[in-house]
Structures are given as structure tokens and as C-alpha cells.
Design a protein around this motif. Structure first.
Motif, PDB file in Angstrom:
ATOM      1  N   TYR A 144      34.578  36.380  26.991  1.00 14.92           N
ATOM      2  CA  TYR A 144      34.725  37.750  27.498  1.00 14.92           C
ATOM      3  C   TYR A 144      34.092  37.902  28.884  1.00 14.92           C
ATOM      4  CZ  TYR A 144      35.536  42.721  27.343  1.00 14.92           C
ATOM      5  OH  TYR A 144      36.002  43.989  27.612  1.00 14.92           O
ATOM      6  N   ALA A 145      32.961  37.225  29.121  1.00 18.54           N
ATOM      7  CA  ALA A 145      32.353  37.290  30.452  1.00 18.54           C
ATOM      8  C   ALA A 145      33.297  36.703  31.499  1.00 18.54           C
ATOM      9  CB  ALA A 145      31.020  36.540  30.449  1.00 18.54           C
ATOM     10  N   LEU A 146      33.904  35.556  31.198  1.00 13.16           N
ATOM     11  CA  LEU A 146      34.844  34.939  32.133  1.00 13.16           C
ATOM     12  C   LEU A 146      36.095  35.793  32.288  1.00 13.16           C
ATOM     13  CD1 LEU A 146      35.608  32.579  33.919  1.00 13.16           C
ATOM     14  CD2 LEU A 146      36.372  31.328  31.898  1.00 13.16           C
ATOM     15  N   PHE A 147      36.583  36.350  31.186  1.00 14.31           N
ATOM     16  CA  PHE A 147      37.773  37.206  31.231  1.00 14.31           C
ATOM     17  C   PHE A 147      37.537  38.411  32.131  1.00 14.31           C
ATOM     18  CE2 PHE A 147      39.980  40.961  29.579  1.00 14.31           C
ATOM     19  CZ  PHE A 147      41.298  40.554  29.642  1.00 14.31           C
ATOM     20  N   ARG A 148      36.405  39.108  31.949  1.00 20.98           N
ATOM     21  CA  ARG A 148      36.133  40.298  32.767  1.00 20.98           C
ATOM     22  C   ARG A 148      35.998  39.927  34.237  1.00 20.98           C
ATOM     23  NH1 ARG A 148      38.245  44.246  30.905  1.00 20.98           N
ATOM     24  NH2 ARG A 148      37.287  45.278  32.688  1.00 20.98           N
ATOM     25  N   GLY A 149      35.376  38.779  34.519  1.00 21.74           N
ATOM     26  CA  GLY A 149      35.265  38.361  35.905  1.00 21.74           C
ATOM     27  C   GLY A 149      36.613  38.078  36.544  1.00 21.74           C
ATOM     28  N   LEU A 150      37.510  37.461  35.780  1.00 21.64           N
ATOM     29  CA  LEU A 150      38.831  37.142  36.320  1.00 21.64           C
ATOM     30  C   LEU A 150      39.685  38.384  36.557  1.00 21.64           C
ATOM     31  CD1 LEU A 150      39.676  33.944  34.235  1.00 21.64           C
ATOM     32  CD2 LEU A 150      39.207  34.056  36.688  1.00 21.64           C
ATOM     33  N   VAL A 151      39.673  39.322  35.613  1.00 19.03           N
ATOM     34  CA  VAL A 151      40.537  40.502  35.776  1.00 19.03           C
ATOM     35  C   VAL A 151      40.060  41.387  36.924  1.00 19.03           C
ATOM     36  CG1 VAL A 151      41.318  40.538  33.379  1.00 19.03           C
ATOM     37  CG2 VAL A 151      39.256  41.802  34.012  1.00 19.03           C
ATOM     38  N   LYS A 152      38.801  41.226  37.328  1.00 21.20           N
ATOM     39  CA  LYS A 152      38.302  42.013  38.455  1.00 21.20           C
ATOM     40  C   LYS A 152      38.814  41.480  39.784  1.00 21.20           C
ATOM     41  CE  LYS A 152      34.025  43.811  36.446  1.00 21.20           C
ATOM     42  NZ  LYS A 152      32.536  43.824  36.522  1.00 21.20           N
ATOM     43  N   VAL A 153      39.069  40.169  39.860  1.00 27.58           N
ATOM     44  CA  VAL A 153      39.508  39.582  41.128  1.00 27.58           C
ATOM     45  C   VAL A 153      41.018  39.360  41.177  1.00 27.58           C
ATOM     46  CG1 VAL A 153      37.286  38.470  41.478  1.00 27.58           C
ATOM     47  CG2 VAL A 153      39.090  37.216  40.313  1.00 27.58           C
ATOM     48  N   LEU A 154      41.672  39.327  40.027  1.00 25.32           N
ATOM     49  CA  LEU A 154      43.122  39.145  40.000  1.00 25.32           C
ATOM     50  C   LEU A 154      43.828  40.490  40.189  1.00 25.32           C
ATOM     51  CD1 LEU A 154      43.435  36.669  36.976  1.00 25.32           C
ATOM     52  CD2 LEU A 154      43.733  36.130  39.406  1.00 25.32           C
ATOM     53  N   PRO A 155      45.096  40.465  40.599  1.00 25.82           N
ATOM     54  CA  PRO A 155      45.855  41.716  40.691  1.00 25.82           C
ATOM     55  C   PRO A 155      45.878  42.438  39.343  1.00 25.82           C
ATOM     56  CG  PRO A 155      47.043  39.919  41.735  1.00 25.82           C
ATOM     57  CD  PRO A 155      45.881  39.296  41.022  1.00 25.82           C
ATOM     58  N   ARG A 156      45.833  43.769  39.387  1.00 22.47           N
ATOM     59  CA  ARG A 156      45.789  44.556  38.157  1.00 22.47           C
ATOM     60  C   ARG A 156      47.189  44.605  37.551  1.00 22.47           C
ATOM     61  NH1 ARG A 156      41.132  47.688  37.937  1.00 22.47           N
ATOM     62  NH2 ARG A 156      42.135  49.243  36.608  1.00 22.47           N
ATOM     63  N   SER A 157      47.476  43.661  36.670  1.00 23.12           N
ATOM     64  CA  SER A 157      48.788  43.584  36.054  1.00 23.12           C
ATOM     65  C   SER A 157      48.661  42.956  34.674  1.00 23.12           C
ATOM     66  CB  SER A 157      49.746  42.746  36.911  1.00 23.12           C
ATOM     67  OG  SER A 157      49.334  41.391  36.931  1.00 23.12           O
ATOM     68  N   ARG A 158      49.715  43.086  33.892  1.00 23.96           N
ATOM     69  CA  ARG A 158      49.724  42.486  32.564  1.00 23.96           C
ATOM     70  C   ARG A 158      49.693  40.968  32.642  1.00 23.96           C
ATOM     71  NH1 ARG A 158      54.357  46.351  29.677  1.00 23.96           N
ATOM     72  NH2 ARG A 158      53.239  48.336  30.026  1.00 23.96           N
ATOM     73  N   ARG A 159      50.352  40.419  33.637  1.00 23.00           N
ATOM     74  CA  ARG A 159      50.328  38.960  33.793  1.00 23.00           C
ATOM     75  C   ARG A 159      48.915  38.454  34.064  1.00 23.00           C
ATOM     76  NH1 ARG A 159      55.679  37.416  37.458  1.00 23.00           N
ATOM     77  NH2 ARG A 159      57.257  38.108  35.930  1.00 23.00           N
ATOM     78  N   SER A 160      48.140  39.234  34.805  1.00 22.44           N
ATOM     79  CA  SER A 160      46.771  38.831  35.085  1.00 22.44           C
ATOM     80  C   SER A 160      45.936  38.819  33.811  1.00 22.44           C
ATOM     81  CB  SER A 160      46.147  39.780  36.112  1.00 22.44           C
ATOM     82  OG  SER A 160      46.814  39.686  37.356  1.00 22.44           O
ATOM     83  N   VAL A 161      46.153  39.799  32.945  1.00 25.04           N
ATOM     84  CA  VAL A 161      45.439  39.841  31.664  1.00 25.04           C
ATOM     85  C   VAL A 161      45.770  38.598  30.847  1.00 25.04           C
ATOM     86  CG1 VAL A 161      45.234  41.066  29.474  1.00 25.04           C
ATOM     87  CG2 VAL A 161      45.245  42.343  31.611  1.00 25.04           C
ATOM     88  N   THR A 162      47.043  38.246  30.812  1.00 26.63           N
ATOM     89  CA  THR A 162      47.462  37.065  30.057  1.00 26.63           C
ATOM     90  C   THR A 162      46.882  35.791  30.655  1.00 26.63           C
ATOM     91  OG1 THR A 162      49.541  38.178  29.460  1.00 26.63           O
ATOM     92  CG2 THR A 162      49.449  35.792  29.185  1.00 26.63           C
ATOM     93  N   ALA A 163      46.928  35.673  31.989  1.00 28.83           N
ATOM     94  CA  ALA A 163      46.385  34.486  32.653  1.00 28.83           C
ATOM     95  C   ALA A 163      44.876  34.371  32.434  1.00 28.83           C
ATOM     96  CB  ALA A 163      46.698  34.534  34.144  1.00 28.83           C
ATOM     97  N   ALA A 164      44.181  35.497  32.539  1.00 30.26           N
ATOM     98  CA  ALA A 164      42.728  35.485  32.318  1.00 30.26           C
ATOM     99  C   ALA A 164      42.402  35.118  30.875  1.00 30.26           C
ATOM    100  CB  ALA A 164      42.141  36.850  32.671  1.00 30.26           C
ATOM    101  N   SER A 165      43.250  35.561  29.948  1.00 29.41           N
ATOM    102  CA  SER A 165      43.058  35.207  28.539  1.00 29.41           C
ATOM    103  C   SER A 165      43.168  33.701  28.337  1.00 29.41           C
ATOM    104  CB  SER A 165      44.103  35.924  27.672  1.00 29.41           C
ATOM    105  OG  SER A 165      44.016  37.315  27.797  1.00 29.41           O
ATOM    106  N   PHE A 166      44.129  33.096  29.007  1.00 29.41           N
ATOM    107  CA  PHE A 166      44.327  31.646  28.900  1.00 29.41           C
ATOM    108  C   PHE A 166      43.078  30.893  29.356  1.00 29.41           C
ATOM    109  CE2 PHE A 166      45.565  27.495  30.412  1.00 29.41           C
ATOM    110  CZ  PHE A 166      46.505  27.053  29.498  1.00 29.41           C
ATOM    111  N   VAL A 167      42.582  31.233  30.539  1.00 32.63           N
ATOM    112  CA  VAL A 167      41.428  30.521  31.096  1.00 32.63           C
ATOM    113  C   VAL A 167      40.186  30.763  30.241  1.00 32.63           C
ATOM    114  CG1 VAL A 167      39.926  30.286  33.102  1.00 32.63           C
ATOM    115  CG2 VAL A 167      42.382  30.638  33.421  1.00 32.63           C
TER     116      VAL A 167
END
Length: 359
Positions: free
Chosen positions: A122-145
Motif C-alpha cells: 500500500y505504501a508503494l501503491f500510494r506513492g505511485l498513484v501520486k506521481v502517475l497520471p490520475r487514471s484507471r490505468r494508473s491504478v491498475t499499473a500501480a497495483s501490479f508493481v
């Protein structure tokens, strides 16, 4: 990565038990802020889904398999506090009913699979969604990592615990290399499952995904030198969206099919921890499970000779018990939140202060 009894000595097992109990207590309080009437039923379903998918071992290397841990998936879907509770419910059901994961090692397993995976993911996920474009694809990509990284992190946590309280004399360096190496591969499977599941739910009901809240960012327009919110799109009618009931039923049916039918085709190879333990002698002092004679031990129904039917029935029972137990826990937490925020609960302190002043 279910650690059996005997791998870790009693003092270390007790210490991790205290850590796990503390984390569960904190999570029970934190989950009050995460759960509401919409997400409480979903949390119980997430626990049942994790139970079902954990039955699906997939091959990752010659003679080795892996399965979902679920911490990242739970944290992203229903929140980190609720995620810890989801995985804990699953591990408790597996240990008591199916003799999977030692009872004295329950603290070890909750710490590894519930706390470490949730916190790291969750810490990594929140960090990624803050720097990635605000989109559903970003949520999915951050979930993967996030899911990918959480699995070797849990493997490293087990190695550290074994370095402190292991019951056999083995090279910790070799164990660490083997554990992290194989669990990076298992992490790839975890990442795919997590990303596909999160992406599917975000596609139909992003409002129910904890990690996707606030995804929509209002466009700003400059009017007379001031920034104002641009008119948003018309809201989608409720009837045009997938209802919570439909989503819940779909998820439950999927879990039942996975556990009751697809699980028969899962890999029979030992998982990453079992393989490493066997190769390096960690399993020399493994103990028989306390409930090894349980009617559902080893994910089969006692006295049912047909292997496919036995495993399928055990999977269906496991999903049913987990969804009932999980939903019960999360509804109780949600009701406690309602009680804490009720007018009487809020007004009571002021009444008591008035009474104290009058005295």
C-alpha cells in the motif's frame, strides 16, 4: 508461504504473535474509517476471494509453485487496515479448518502475509498513484508493481525471522537468496492476479475501490482572473452501473468456481517456502499440525474418496465459511463506527461536562 509449526522457535513465534495481535487491534480501529454500508460486504467477499485464489497454485520454476498472498489486493480494494483483517481472517480459517499454516506459527504468518505485504504494497501503491497520471490505468499499473514487490518483501521478512528464531542451523545467506529469488517469480503471478482483479473492479465500480478514491480531478477554468471548477460530466445513473449486489454475487460465484472446480487443476508442486525448506533442511524439525485430523485437513473432505469431489467440496466450504466469518467481522466493525458517530455518542461528553460543572 504458510509457515508450519516447528520452523520458528517458541519465543520468536510468541513475539510475532504479539506483533500480529497488536496489528489486528490497530486495524480493527482503523477499519472503522474505511468501512461503510457499501464496502463492508465487499470486504467479506475479498477475504473469500483470496481464500479461493490461494488454492490455485501456479508453476513458477522446475518443481516449484506459488500462490496468491493477497495483501496487496486486499489493501487496494478495501483499504490497508481492512486488508490486514481480510488476510488474517483467511489465515485463521485455513489454520483451524484446513491444517494449513501452523497454529503456533499463526503470528508468523499474519506478520508475513498480512502485515508486511499490506504495508509494503500500500505504501508503494500510494506513492505511485501520486506521481502517475490520475487514471484507471494508473491504478491498475500501480497495483501490479505494488503486488510484485510485496511478495519478495514477505520472503525477506520470513528470512529475518528465521535468522532470529530458526530451529535448524542453516546458512541464512543461502536461505535469503533462495527465498527472495523464487518469490520474485511468485510475485509476478501475484502482480498479474492483483492487477487483473483491481482493473476489473475499477472498470465497473471505481467508487468501491479504496485505492481509486479521488481518481477524478475536476478541471479548473480561469474566469475573471480566478480559478473555478469546470462543470463536471453528468453523473451516470445508478441503474446504468453495475449494482453492488450484482458485483457481490458475481464475485462470490467466481470464488466458488475457482475453489470448487478450477482448484483441481492447480499445480501439485511444493510452493516456494516448501521447496526452499526441503532443499536447505529447514523442514527437519517441522511438526505435525495440531488439527491434522480435521475433516477438512489438506483441503479435502474426510471419507470422500473421489479426489476431485473431495477437493471441490472443501473449497466451496472454505469460501462459504470465510465469506460468512469475514462479513460478520466487517459488519461488526461498521456497526461500531456507526455507534461511535451517533448523535448520542457525540453529545454524551458535553452532557457529562455540564453535569460536572453543576457539581
Amino acid at each position: 508461504m504458510h509457515v508450519p509449526d516447528g520452523f520458528i522457535n517458541a519465543p520468536t513465534s510468541a513475539a510475532t504473535g504479539v506483533i500480529a495481535a497488536g496489528a489486528v487491534a490497530v486495524s480493527l480501529r482503523g477499519a472503522r474509517r474505511e468501512l461503510d454500508e457499501r464496502t463492508a460486504p465487499l470486504a467479506g467477499l475479498v477475504a473469500a476471494f483470496i481464500f479461493a485464489v490461494q488454492m490455485l497454485n501456479f508453476p513458477v520454476a522446475a518443481g516449484t509453485s506459488g500462490h496468491l498472498l493477497g495483501g496487496a489486493l486486499a489493501a487496494i480494494l478495501v483499504g490497508p487496515y481492512t486488508g490486514v483483517l481480510c488476510v488474517s481472517v483467511v489465515l485463521l480459517m485455513q489454520g483451524i479448518l484446513f491444517a494449513d499454516g501452523g497454529l503456533t506459527a499463526l503470528g508468523v504468518n499474519i506478520t508475513n502475509m498480512g502485515i508486511v505485504t499490506v504495508v509494503v504494497a500500500y505504501a508503494l501503491f500510494r506513492g505511485l498513484v501520486k506521481v502517475l497520471p490520475r487514471s484507471r490505468r494508473s491504478v491498475t499499473a500501480a497495483s501490479f508493481v505494488a503486488a510484485l514487490v510485496s511478495v519478495p518483501a514477505a520472503a525477506l521478512a520470513f528470512t529475518l525471522m528465521y535468522a532470529v528464531g530458526g530451529t535448524t542451523d542453516v546458512s541464512i545467506g543461502k536461505v535469503a537468496t533462495a527465498m527472495v529469488g523464487v518469490h520474485v517469480l511468485i510475485g509476478l503471478g501475484e502482480a498479474v492476479i492483483t492487477a487483473l482483479t483491481v482493473g476489473a473492479v475499477v472498470a465497473v465500480r471505481p467508487d468501491l475501490v479504496h485505492g481509486a478514491r479521488g481518481l477524478e480531478q475536476r478541471l479548473k477554468l480561469r474566469v475573471d482572473g480566478e480559478l473555478v471548477d469546470a462543470p463536471g460530466p453528468e453523473p451516470v445513473p445508478v441503474a446504468a452501473r453495475t449494482s453492488r449486489r450484482t458485483l457481490w454475487i458475481t464475485g462470490l460465484v467466481t470464488s466458488l468456481v475457482l475453489a470448487g472446480f478450477v482448484s483441481f487443476y492447480a499445480s501439485a508442486d511444493p510452493d516456494g517456502l516448501e521447496k526452499v525448506a526441503s532443499d536447505h533442511g529447514i523442514d527437519k524439525k517441522a511438526e505435525e499440525h495440531t488439527v491434522a485430523d480435521s475433516p477438512l485437513a489438506d483441503y479435502g473432505v474426510k471419507d470422500v474418496d473421489d479426489a476431485r469431489l473431495s477437493g471441490g467440496l472443501a473449497g466451496v466450504i472454505g469460501v462459504g465459511v470465510t465469506v460468512v466469518a469475514g462479513t460478520g467481522v466487517f459488519w461488526a466493525v461498521r456497526r461500531r463506527r456507526t455507534a461511535d458517530t451517533s448523535p448520542s455518542a457525540v453529545e454524551q461528553p458535553s452532557v457529562e461536562r455540564s453535569a460536572a460543572k453543576s457539581v
